[in-house]
Design an enzyme around this catalytic site. Structure first.
Site, PDB file in Angstrom:
ATOM      1  N   CYS A  48     -59.969  41.278 -14.552  1.00  0.00           N
ATOM      2  CA  CYS A  48     -61.103  42.049 -15.082  1.00  0.00           C
ATOM      3  C   CYS A  48     -60.647  43.071 -16.116  1.00  0.00           C
ATOM      4  O   CYS A  48     -61.377  43.381 -17.056  1.00  0.00           O
ATOM      5  CB  CYS A  48     -61.853  42.753 -13.954  1.00  0.00           C
ATOM      6  SG  CYS A  48     -62.691  41.610 -12.848  1.00  0.00           S
ATOM      7  N   ASP A 137     -87.182  39.752 -23.769  1.00  0.00           N
ATOM      8  CA  ASP A 137     -88.319  39.693 -22.838  1.00  0.00           C
ATOM      9  C   ASP A 137     -87.887  39.993 -21.403  1.00  0.00           C
ATOM     10  O   ASP A 137     -88.677  39.881 -20.475  1.00  0.00           O
ATOM     11  CB  ASP A 137     -88.993  38.312 -22.895  1.00  0.00           C
ATOM     12  CG  ASP A 137     -88.024  37.163 -22.572  1.00  0.00           C
ATOM     13  OD1 ASP A 137     -86.835  37.427 -22.268  1.00  0.00           O
ATOM     14  OD2 ASP A 137     -88.456  35.999 -22.613  1.00  0.00           O
TER      15      ASP A 137
END
Length: 221
Positions: A48, A137
């Site tokens: 990570c 959206d």
């Protein structure tokens, strides 16, 4: 999963969270931008950490595409800030987020998802690394699940964002191994006459053994 039961086309939960940029509500954070949420099993893991550095380097590319990035892990916001410092992932401003307009905020496990009924539920994390892409959206457009031992491919993430944005606004689809600039496919539902009007650069078909002409291509609009 970071967002249990979330399927393509579903609206993102409008969770509230403490982040390295302060408290946010997810829908407000996205505004009219596209968004990518990366889940991390925890901070300070080697895989990570390499991803965080790559995200910082590519921040201008995501910004150009009107994409905001946000990272979710189980550690505290203070840990996120320490992680950013330790790794030297690029110049940080006082809020402690990655540079650039497409900045990444770090979320802690105290995030709570606010559903349509406004009842808050904790956002939980799996031991896997996930990528969620949301449109303006607020709906989920793409998700990818990686094992924690396999780093994510940011070139591929940029590629799919380019495809998602192109196909959201034009009546095209992108074929296998498509890269920006390559020819695209005309969607099957578009009649030939309309396709000729929509794509003045021309529509050409690929010959198939069956003789069918449904593989219609056009230069990228």
């Amino acid at each position: 999963a970071a967002m249990p039961g979330l399927l393509l086309g579903d609206e993102a939960p409008n969770f509230e969270a403490e982040t390295t940029q302060g408290r946010i509500r997810f829908h407000d954070f996205l505004g009219d931008s596209w968004g990518i949420l990366f889940s991390h099993p925890r901070d300070f893991t080697p895989v990570c950490t390499t991803e965080l550095g790559r995200a910082a380097k590519l921040a201008p590319e995501f910004s150009k595409r009107n994409v905001k990035m946000i990272a979710l892990s189980i550690d505290s916001v203070q840990d996120h800030l320490s992680w950013s410092k330790v790794r030297g992932v690029g110049r940080r401003n006082q809020a402690g987020h990655l540079p650039g307009k497409g900045a990444a905020a770090g979320l802690s496990r105290s995030s709570r998802a606010v559903g349509p009924t406004s009842s808050a539920q904790p956002v939980t994390l799996s031991p896997y690394a996930q990528v969620f892409v949301f449109g303006p959206d607020k709906k989920l457009k793409l998700s990818i699940l990686y094992p924690a031992t396999t780093g994510r491919n940011f070139d591929e993430i940029l590629r799919v964002v380019d495809s998602l944005q192109l196909t959201a606004y034009k009546k095209v689809a992108t074929p296998v191994d498509w890269k920006p600039g390559d020819s695209v496919m005309v969607v099957p539902t578009l009649p030939d006459e309309e396709a000729k009007k929509l794509f003045p650069k021309g529509v050409f078909t690929k010959d198939l053994p069956s003789g069918k002409k449904y593989l219609r291509y056009t230069p990228q609009p």
